[in-house]
Design a protein around this motif. Structure first.
Motif, PDB file in Angstrom:
ATOM      1  N   LEU A  14       0.559  -1.066  -0.176  1.00  0.00           N
ATOM      2  CA  LEU A  14      -0.220   0.070   0.245  1.00  0.00           C
ATOM      3  C   LEU A  14       0.645   0.786  -0.148  1.00  0.00           C
ATOM      4  O   LEU A  14       0.913   1.708  -0.737  1.00  0.00           O
ATOM      5  N   TRP A  15       1.381   1.526   0.780  1.00  0.00           N
ATOM      6  CA  TRP A  15       2.539   2.729   0.705  1.00  0.00           C
ATOM      7  C   TRP A  15       3.917   2.165  -0.486  1.00  0.00           C
ATOM      8  O   TRP A  15       3.619   4.051  -0.611  1.00  0.00           O
ATOM      9  N   ASN A  16       4.171   1.466  -0.835  1.00  0.00           N
ATOM     10  CA  ASN A  16       4.779   1.514  -2.655  1.00  0.00           C
ATOM     11  C   ASN A  16       3.703   2.173  -3.445  1.00  0.00           C
ATOM     12  O   ASN A  16       4.442   3.156  -3.800  1.00  0.00           O
ATOM     13  N   GLY A  17       2.519   2.288  -3.457  1.00  0.00           N
ATOM     14  CA  GLY A  17       1.479   2.286  -4.556  1.00  0.00           C
ATOM     15  C   GLY A  17       1.053   3.701  -4.144  1.00  0.00           C
ATOM     16  O   GLY A  17       0.833   4.876  -5.402  1.00  0.00           O
ATOM     17  N   ARG A  18       1.407   4.535  -2.516  1.00  0.00           N
ATOM     18  CA  ARG A  18       1.137   5.104  -2.702  1.00  0.00           C
ATOM     19  C   ARG A  18       2.329   6.407  -3.306  1.00  0.00           C
ATOM     20  O   ARG A  18       2.132   7.251  -3.500  1.00  0.00           O
ATOM     21  N   LEU A  19       3.655   6.074  -2.667  1.00  0.00           N
ATOM     22  CA  LEU A  19       4.619   7.052  -2.132  1.00  0.00           C
ATOM     23  C   LEU A  19       5.029   6.906  -4.572  1.00  0.00           C
ATOM     24  O   LEU A  19       5.470   7.582  -4.961  1.00  0.00           O
ATOM     25  N   ALA A  20       4.655   5.466  -5.209  1.00  0.00           N
ATOM     26  CA  ALA A  20       4.950   5.998  -6.837  1.00  0.00           C
ATOM     27  C   ALA A  20       3.974   6.357  -7.027  1.00  0.00           C
ATOM     28  O   ALA A  20       4.246   7.778  -8.442  1.00  0.00           O
ATOM     29  N   MET A  21       2.321   6.927  -6.461  1.00  0.00           N
ATOM     30  CA  MET A  21       1.028   7.626  -7.482  1.00  0.00           C
ATOM     31  C   MET A  21       2.130   9.222  -7.254  1.00  0.00           C
ATOM     32  O   MET A  21       2.153   9.914  -8.260  1.00  0.00           O
ATOM     33  N   ILE A  22       2.721   9.533  -5.937  1.00  0.00           N
ATOM     34  CA  ILE A  22       3.422  10.470  -5.370  1.00  0.00           C
ATOM     35  C   ILE A  22       4.387  10.820  -6.451  1.00  0.00           C
ATOM     36  O   ILE A  22       4.100  12.543  -6.702  1.00  0.00           O
ATOM     37  N   GLY A  23       5.031  10.078  -7.153  1.00  0.00           N
ATOM     38  CA  GLY A  23       6.602  10.693  -7.686  1.00  0.00           C
ATOM     39  C   GLY A  23       5.885  10.305  -8.972  1.00  0.00           C
ATOM     40  O   GLY A  23       6.349  11.354  -9.991  1.00  0.00           O
ATOM     41  N   PHE A  24       5.067  10.265  -9.838  1.00  0.00           N
ATOM     42  CA  PHE A  24       3.681  10.168 -10.851  1.00  0.00           C
ATOM     43  C   PHE A  24       4.183  11.409 -10.879  1.00  0.00           C
ATOM     44  O   PHE A  24       4.123  11.983 -12.026  1.00  0.00           O
ATOM     45  N   LEU A  25       2.729  12.048 -10.284  1.00  0.00           N
ATOM     46  CA  LEU A  25       2.611  13.187 -10.174  1.00  0.00           C
ATOM     47  C   LEU A  25       3.307  14.129 -10.419  1.00  0.00           C
ATOM     48  O   LEU A  25       3.834  15.580 -10.451  1.00  0.00           O
ATOM     49  N   ALA A  26       4.499  13.489  -9.292  1.00  0.00           N
ATOM     50  CA  ALA A  26       5.656  15.234  -8.587  1.00  0.00           C
ATOM     51  C   ALA A  26       6.416  15.320 -10.778  1.00  0.00           C
ATOM     52  O   ALA A  26       6.783  16.126 -10.938  1.00  0.00           O
TER      53      ALA A  26
END
Length: 67
Positions: free
Chosen positions: A35-47
């Motif tokens: 779950l944390w990996n997915g959340r951080l991946a979404m933040i990275g993609f948006l950044a």
């Protein structure tokens, strides 16, 4: 003055997979890590998307160097 209390059947902690809080940070290989990996991946993609819209593109810069 009467106080109204409402009860719901929603558990206070979402306990799936291993019976622990899915939002808690647990170290190691576990469902919470996914779950944390997915959340951080979404933040990275948006950044990166915002960075690219600002005019800085890693992909475009690499293609200019190659071509």
């Amino acid at each position: 003055m009467e106080s109204k209390t409402t009860t719901t059947n929603i558990p206070p902690v979402a306990t799936a997979f291993n019976g622990k809080d899915r939002n808690a940070f647990l170290f190691g290989w576990n469902p919470q890590a996914e779950l944390w990996n997915g959340r951080l991946a979404m933040i990275g993609f948006l950044a990166y998307l915002l960075w690219d819209l600002a005019g800085y593109s890693v992909v475009r810069d690499v293609l200019h160097l190659v071509g």
